[in-house]
Design an enzyme around this catalytic site. Structure first.
Site, PDB file in Angstrom:
ATOM      1  N   SER A  49       8.379  -5.827   4.123  1.00  0.00           N
ATOM      2  CA  SER A  49       7.551  -4.639   4.277  1.00  0.00           C
ATOM      3  C   SER A  49       8.395  -3.481   4.789  1.00  0.00           C
ATOM      4  O   SER A  49       9.582  -3.628   5.106  1.00  0.00           O
ATOM      5  CB  SER A  49       6.414  -4.910   5.264  1.00  0.00           C
ATOM      6  OG  SER A  49       6.909  -4.903   6.586  1.00  0.00           O
ATOM      7  N   ASP A  50       7.766  -2.327   4.915  1.00  0.00           N
ATOM      8  CA  ASP A  50       8.465  -1.153   5.437  1.00  0.00           C
ATOM      9  C   ASP A  50       8.596  -1.161   6.955  1.00  0.00           C
ATOM     10  O   ASP A  50       9.411  -0.431   7.519  1.00  0.00           O
ATOM     11  CB  ASP A  50       7.706   0.113   5.034  1.00  0.00           C
ATOM     12  CG  ASP A  50       6.326   0.178   5.702  1.00  0.00           C
ATOM     13  OD1 ASP A  50       6.123   1.003   6.604  1.00  0.00           O
ATOM     14  OD2 ASP A  50       5.456  -0.622   5.343  1.00  0.00           O
TER      15      ASP A  50
ATOM     16  N   ARG B  13       8.818 -11.242   0.474  1.00  0.00           N
ATOM     17  CA  ARG B  13       8.616  -9.795   0.440  1.00  0.00           C
ATOM     18  C   ARG B  13       8.947  -9.183   1.795  1.00  0.00           C
ATOM     19  O   ARG B  13       8.629  -9.726   2.839  1.00  0.00           O
ATOM     20  CB  ARG B  13       7.169  -9.473   0.096  1.00  0.00           C
ATOM     21  CG  ARG B  13       6.852  -7.972   0.203  1.00  0.00           C
ATOM     22  CD  ARG B  13       5.356  -7.715   0.106  1.00  0.00           C
ATOM     23  NE  ARG B  13       5.047  -6.301   0.231  1.00  0.00           N
ATOM     24  CZ  ARG B  13       4.643  -5.716   1.364  1.00  0.00           C
ATOM     25  NH1 ARG B  13       4.525  -6.426   2.481  1.00  0.00           N
ATOM     26  NH2 ARG B  13       4.362  -4.421   1.392  1.00  0.00           N
TER      27      ARG B  13
ATOM     28  N   THR C   8       1.829   3.237   8.228  1.00  0.00           N
ATOM     29  CA  THR C   8       1.004   2.154   7.725  1.00  0.00           C
ATOM     30  C   THR C   8       0.676   2.457   6.280  1.00  0.00           C
ATOM     31  O   THR C   8       0.770   3.608   5.843  1.00  0.00           O
ATOM     32  CB  THR C   8      -0.288   1.985   8.537  1.00  0.00           C
ATOM     33  OG1 THR C   8      -1.040   0.892   8.005  1.00  0.00           O
ATOM     34  CG2 THR C   8      -1.158   3.229   8.487  1.00  0.00           C
ATOM     35  N   GLY C   9       0.319   1.437   5.513  1.00  0.00           N
ATOM     36  CA  GLY C   9      -0.016   1.658   4.120  1.00  0.00           C
ATOM     37  C   GLY C   9       0.642   0.624   3.232  1.00  0.00           C
ATOM     38  O   GLY C   9       0.907  -0.502   3.657  1.00  0.00           O
ATOM     39  N   VAL C  10       0.948   0.998   1.989  1.00  0.00           N
ATOM     40  CA  VAL C  10       1.626   0.105   1.054  1.00  0.00           C
ATOM     41  C   VAL C  10       3.131   0.243   1.275  1.00  0.00           C
ATOM     42  O   VAL C  10       3.708   1.295   1.034  1.00  0.00           O
ATOM     43  CB  VAL C  10       1.253   0.438  -0.404  1.00  0.00           C
ATOM     44  CG1 VAL C  10       2.075  -0.414  -1.371  1.00  0.00           C
ATOM     45  CG2 VAL C  10      -0.234   0.210  -0.627  1.00  0.00           C
ATOM     46  N   GLY C  11       3.741  -0.847   1.736  1.00  0.00           N
ATOM     47  CA  GLY C  11       5.148  -0.796   2.123  1.00  0.00           C
ATOM     48  C   GLY C  11       6.063  -0.320   1.017  1.00  0.00           C
ATOM     49  O   GLY C  11       7.012   0.441   1.264  1.00  0.00           O
TER      50      GLY C  11
ATOM     51  N   THR D 260      -1.246  -1.977   9.164  1.00  0.00           N
ATOM     52  CA  THR D 260      -0.162  -2.196  10.096  1.00  0.00           C
ATOM     53  C   THR D 260      -0.646  -1.605  11.403  1.00  0.00           C
ATOM     54  O   THR D 260      -1.661  -0.925  11.433  1.00  0.00           O
ATOM     55  CB  THR D 260       1.102  -1.457   9.583  1.00  0.00           C
ATOM     56  OG1 THR D 260       1.490  -2.016   8.327  1.00  0.00           O
ATOM     57  CG2 THR D 260       2.274  -1.567  10.524  1.00  0.00           C
TER      58      THR D 260
END
Length: 280
Positions: free
Chosen positions: A184-185, A182, A203-206, A154
């Protein structure tokens, strides 16, 4: 005045030396130009300016670097938040727009400030955002070869302006090959949050970030009196039980900047007019 930006995790693209240097150079250029912009603009205007540049660089997973989903389409999400008014706006799964963060900025004027899917795309069209395909050959090749995204990423920015106002913006092109629909965060308070005390972009896995409500937790803890580094320490410790994958950048009301990742290495750059820090 201070500014910090991130460009996701380095593993989202090729890990060769040339790519690393290119990302370092891009982040240095963008953070410096955004600091110059900050001198004559608000924090809110500056985070949009910075994230727009990140969206325009195919090195990063946002805008023209966005990943392709399981049905072959690109859907992006972005959000901004004004720490002074605590208004947040965003777009979720918007399509064929060059700069989703600018659509999020425009939504600040609306009563309904977070739009998703076709509603977000239609709003962009009605407000002069032309159809723009963000698909690039590299992402198409990855999709056709069914490469699972090469990582997660992100882009984001937190800024503190000359009036001590904080703002944050975050934009993502998704994780690649995700199920249609889906969320995301990035356009939630888990991945993008600010008030008058602190601003945080993730950033990363939502899914990991949402499970931990990471950005909101850090900001709340600073508001409640935690030092910025201690707020990060406690919040990131809460990712450990499920090996949460996240990286964050922040600025607090005292001008302290901080960054941390649970799975190195997040790419970032910060600048305060004197000291430049870029990931190595």
């Amino acid at each position: 005045m201070k500014i910090i930006i991130h460009g996701g995790f380095f593993s989202e693209s090729s890990t060769n030396h040339e790519t690393k240097v290119a990302k370092q150079n891009a982040l240095e250029r963008i953070v410096k130009s955004s600091y110059e912009f900050l001198k004559t603009h608000s924090a809110l205007e500056t985070v949009v300016f910075a994230v727009s540049q990140l969206e325009d660089d195919a090195l990063f997973n946002a805008g023209i670097g966005s990943q392709i989903q399981s049905d072959g389409k690109i859907r992006m999400s972005a959000a901004i938040m004004d720490g002074e008014t605590q208004k947040m706006s965003g777009v979720i799964n918007i399509e064929n727009v060059k700069n989703p963060v600018q659509v999020a900025q425009l939504l600040l004027q609306e009563d309904d400030r977070v739009l998703g899917g076709s509603g977000a795309t239609n709003y962009a069209r009605k407000n002069g955002f032309e159809v723009f395909s963000t698909e690039i050959p590299q992402r198409k090749a990855e999709y056709e070869a069914k490469l699972q995204s090469l990582g997660t990423g992100t882009v984001g920015c937190v800024a503190l302006d000359k009036n001590a106002k904080i703002a944050v913006a975050t934009s993502t092109g998704g994780k690649g090959f995700e199920l249609v629909g889906r969320i995301s965060d990035s356009a939630t308070v888990a991945g993008n949050y600010a008030n008058q005390f602190c601003g945080v972009s993730l950033t990363g896995v939502g899914e990991d970030i949402v499970s931990n409500a990471t950005a909101a937790k850090i900001v709340t803890r600073v508001t409640d009196g935690f030092l910025l580094d201690k707020a990060f320490e406690k919040t990131f410790a809460e990712l450990q039980p499920y090996d949460g994958f996240a990286g964050a950048i922040a600025i607090d009301y005292l001008g302290n900047m901080f960054h941390q990742d649970s799975h190195p290495s997040m790419v970032f750059a910060s600048f305060d007019g004197k000291t430049l820090e870029v990931f190595e």
